[in-house]
Design an enzyme around this catalytic site. Structure first.
Site, mmCIF file in Angstrom:
data_model
loop_
_atom_site.group_PDB
_atom_site.id
_atom_site.type_symbol
_atom_site.label_atom_id
_atom_site.label_comp_id
_atom_site.label_asym_id
_atom_site.label_seq_id
_atom_site.Cartn_x
_atom_site.Cartn_y
_atom_site.Cartn_z
ATOM 1 N N SER A 301 58.178 9.261 31.019
ATOM 2 C CA SER A 301 59.737 10.197 31.032
ATOM 3 C C SER A 301 60.374 8.809 30.521
ATOM 4 O O SER A 301 60.691 8.285 29.989
ATOM 5 C CB SER A 301 60.098 11.648 31.787
ATOM 6 O OG SER A 301 60.654 12.148 30.803
ATOM 7 N N ASP A 312 60.434 -3.381 22.598
ATOM 8 C CA ASP A 312 61.489 -3.788 22.135
ATOM 9 C C ASP A 312 61.939 -4.383 21.523
ATOM 10 O O ASP A 312 62.150 -5.487 20.745
ATOM 11 C CB ASP A 312 61.613 -2.305 20.947
ATOM 12 C CG ASP A 312 60.763 -1.308 20.785
ATOM 13 O OD1 ASP A 312 59.061 -2.101 21.522
ATOM 14 O OD2 ASP A 312 60.319 -0.191 20.488
ATOM 15 N N LYS A 326 54.464 10.786 28.254
ATOM 16 C CA LYS A 326 55.816 12.092 28.378
ATOM 17 C C LYS A 326 57.067 11.584 27.029
ATOM 18 O O LYS A 326 57.882 11.370 28.013
ATOM 19 C CB LYS A 326 56.076 12.566 29.305
ATOM 20 C CG LYS A 326 56.506 13.712 29.500
ATOM 21 C CD LYS A 326 57.059 14.122 30.664
ATOM 22 C CE LYS A 326 57.999 15.042 30.799
ATOM 23 N NZ LYS A 326 59.487 14.643 30.013
#
Length: 449
Positions: A301, A312, A326
């Site tokens: 999460s 990224d 998740k």
């Protein structure tokens, strides 16, 4: 997610059926009901009939509130593993947990063979001062056995008002007979950030959860380590292993702490107007120092939001094993004095548009911990657990039908830092002993063979 008007109607119908089942029938057959809603009214009619049959004919007189709560829970758990109803007590407990302060003993626990096992006592808490040790088994609370309770029920019994005592019955390895320990509850402060210097050149920061204090404590950790290590500082290790997540806003804030610009996370609900993007503000608390992020199968999460954002933007090198997967957002919707609804309202995406749901974050450098023999046997039988293994999980919409969903990995972390392969690999990367490029090339070659 229901519109407010539909929710109000549903609440009215439930209240009406408790008062008198016939009222629900007349409402369900109202001529004002649209054709589009006729099926839901028919199902509510069925629900009313079943409820009245249970209330009238069950072998013992049932409690209406318990029946309705169970019905609501059944409806929500049929959606996905993370939607649930929180009754007033559980809602209060959740609020207490996210604040990071509560009256209790100060122990991290799990359930093993029907009894509570101490994972570790928290430093400078009643449990630590009373001498509880990692591995202790708690079999009785105030002389009442734990066997038969869930972990949540046992934890609720151990929490309580500050200065109130509780008697624990302990079974300890190496001690022949069980013994009792009296512990007086105190205010427990959960520090979500732990840190130390590794050698004289690397700052190690472990984030255990994302509660309301996480970002504030992270900033303190970075400032303290910068002062301690000075010009020798070669970078930071952010350890997110076995961090289950929690508050979305804290995951965004932690990511923002290391980024100067760009998006952090995109959340997208069922309708396009529900799409939201969170962007970084200028200011990196580390002044551009190198960062390595550690993840494993227990990173979920909010942890995955941080790892995905830094990965990224190429702000950090992610090392370890695939995360839990998740990739959904739960919204807490208060229901007045009746508790709250925890409802999955959106999926989240990393800055590059990746959905992590039932997939997880893959590290740039895969480093697996060597499992002890007893854990190897368990893993061979049970396998690893991730979001993709949960019954009823949301599908990853980007996954092709023929492609198998797979998330999660081992969540084992050795207690002895010298045996912690992932940590030591991160130290070697920051110290220049190992190269990210060399590691990537090696893994590609191994995959090709």
């Amino acid at each position: 997610m229901m519109r407010k008007s539909e929710y109000a109607l549903w609440a009215l119908l439930v209240v009406a059926v408790i008062a008198a089942g016939t009222t629900m029938v007349s409402l369900a057959r109202s001529p004002s009901a649209s054709a589009a809603n006729s099926e839901i009214y028919k199902q509510l009619d069925l629900f009313g009939e079943v409820l009245e049959r249970v209330r009238a004919d069950y072998v013992e007189e049932p409690k209406d509130a318990k029946l309705i709560e169970s019905a609501i829970n059944g409806m929500l758990t049929a959606l996905d593993p993370h939607s649930a109803y929180l009754n007033p007590k559980h809602f209060r407990d959740m609020q207490v947990q996210t604040r990071g302060e509560f009256g209790g003993l100060g122990i991290e626990v799990t359930m093993e063979n029907g009894v509570v096992k101490v994972v570790s006592p928290i430093e400078d808490t009643p449990a630590a001062r009373a001498g509880l040790m990692s591995g202790d088994l708690i079999t009785h609370l105030d002389k009442e056995q734990i066997l038969g309770l869930t972990l949540q029920e046992a934890v609720e019994k151990m929490r309580g008002p500050v200065n109130s005592p509780i008697m624990l019955t302990i079974v300890r390895e190496g001690v022949e007979d069980p013994f009792e320990v009296k512990v007086v509850r105190d205010m427990i402060h959960i520090n979500p950030v732990k840190y130390n210097a590794e050698g004289d050149d690397v700052g190690y920061i472990r984030i255990t959860t994302f509660n309301e204090q996480t970002t504030e404590n992270l900033v303190k950790a970075v400032n303290d380590l910068e002062k301690q290590l000075g010009s020798n500082l070669k970078g930071y290790i952010i350890d997110l292993r076995n961090n289950p997540g929690a508050l979305l806003d804290q995951a965004i804030s932690v990511s923002d702490s290391f980024l100067d610009q760009g998006s952090i996370v995109l959340t997208r609900g069922r309708n396009l107007e529900e799409t939201q993007r969170s962007n970084a503000r200028k200011g990196d608390i580390t002044d551009g120092q190198k960062i390595v992020v550690l993840i494993n199968g227990g990173s979920a999460s909010a942890s995955e939001i941080v790892a995905g954002a830094l990965q990224d933007h190429k702000r950090a090198t992610v090392i370890g094993t695939r995360s839990f997967g998740k990739g959904s957002v739960q919204t807490i919707i208060p229901l007045g004095s009746s508790g709250a609804l925890r409802l999955t309202t959106a999926r989240y995406y990393t800055p590059s548009g990746r959905s992590i749901q039932a997939k997880g974050i893959d590290p740039e450098i895969l480093v697996e911990e060597e499992l002890p023999e007893e854990l190897k046997k368990k893993q061979d039988v049970l396998g690893t657990r991730g979001e993709a293994n949960l019954r009823g999980h949301l599908k990853n919409e980007a996954t092709e039908e023929a492609e198998e969903e797979k998330s999660g990995s081992s969540s084992y972390v050795p207690e002895d830092k010298e045996k912690d392969t992932q940590l030591n690999y991160a130290l070697d990367i920051l110290r220049g002993i190992k190269s990210v490029d060399d590691a990537a090339l090696k893994q590609k070659a191994e995959a090709a063979n």
